[in-house]
Design a protein around this motif. Structure first.
Motif, PDB file in Angstrom:
ATOM      1  N   GLU A 236      -7.014  -8.379  -1.829  1.00  0.00           N
ATOM      2  CA  GLU A 236      -6.902  -8.840  -0.440  1.00  0.00           C
ATOM      3  C   GLU A 236      -7.410 -10.272  -0.286  1.00  0.00           C
ATOM      4  O   GLU A 236      -6.821 -11.068   0.455  1.00  0.00           O
ATOM      5  CB  GLU A 236      -7.659  -7.894   0.494  1.00  0.00           C
TER       6      GLU A 236
ATOM      7  N   ASP B 108       0.845  -1.191   0.000  1.00  0.00           N
ATOM      8  CA  ASP B 108       0.000   0.000   0.000  1.00  0.00           C
ATOM      9  C   ASP B 108       0.889   1.253   0.000  1.00  0.00           C
ATOM     10  O   ASP B 108       1.238   1.789   1.044  1.00  0.00           O
ATOM     11  CB  ASP B 108      -0.907  -0.009   1.227  1.00  0.00           C
TER      12      ASP B 108
ATOM     13  N   ARG C  25      -4.626  -9.292   3.659  1.00  0.00           N
ATOM     14  CA  ARG C  25      -4.460  -7.838   3.590  1.00  0.00           C
ATOM     15  C   ARG C  25      -3.264  -7.488   2.710  1.00  0.00           C
ATOM     16  O   ARG C  25      -2.359  -8.292   2.515  1.00  0.00           O
ATOM     17  CB  ARG C  25      -4.290  -7.224   4.968  1.00  0.00           C
ATOM     18  N   VAL C  26      -3.289  -6.269   2.202  1.00  0.00           N
ATOM     19  CA  VAL C  26      -2.170  -5.714   1.442  1.00  0.00           C
ATOM     20  C   VAL C  26      -1.104  -5.268   2.446  1.00  0.00           C
ATOM     21  O   VAL C  26      -1.431  -4.756   3.523  1.00  0.00           O
ATOM     22  CB  VAL C  26      -2.647  -4.517   0.586  1.00  0.00           C
TER      23      VAL C  26
ATOM     24  N   ARG D 173      -9.497  -3.693  -4.879  1.00  0.00           N
ATOM     25  CA  ARG D 173      -8.629  -3.890  -3.715  1.00  0.00           C
ATOM     26  C   ARG D 173      -9.097  -5.110  -2.914  1.00  0.00           C
ATOM     27  O   ARG D 173      -8.293  -5.925  -2.480  1.00  0.00           O
ATOM     28  CB  ARG D 173      -8.596  -2.656  -2.820  1.00  0.00           C
ATOM     29  N   LYS D 174     -10.422  -5.237  -2.737  1.00  0.00           N
ATOM     30  CA  LYS D 174     -10.961  -6.380  -2.004  1.00  0.00           C
ATOM     31  C   LYS D 174     -10.597  -7.681  -2.700  1.00  0.00           C
ATOM     32  O   LYS D 174     -10.260  -8.678  -2.040  1.00  0.00           O
ATOM     33  CB  LYS D 174     -12.480  -6.226  -1.869  1.00  0.00           C
TER      34      LYS D 174
END
Length: 72
Positions: free
Chosen positions: A28, A10, A35-36, A24-25
């Protein structure tokens, strides 16, 4: 010599990609830890490799990617 191979991080460079919340989801969801990475998640393993604790590690590529494989 060692190297670090990060996964998604990120950072400002990825801001446009992560601006799309749905995309993004999906990223992830594809990362086993869910998570990133934050920049610190990449920095601390680099710091480790620069210490005497890693003095006998040589010629390795340390994957810091939350368990995902981006290529290969």
């Amino acid at each position: 010599m060692n190297a670090v191979a990060p996964g998604w991080v990120d950072t400002d460079m990825c801001a446009d990609v992560f601006a799309d919340a749905k995309f993004r989801k999906s990223i992830e969801d594809s990362i086993p830890v869910g998570r990133v990475a934050a920049p610190e998640d990449i920095a601390w393993p680099i710091v480790f490799l620069c210490t005497d604790w890693a003095r006998h590690i040589n010629g390795e590529i340390l994957n810091v990617n939350g368990g995902s494989v981006l290529c290969g």
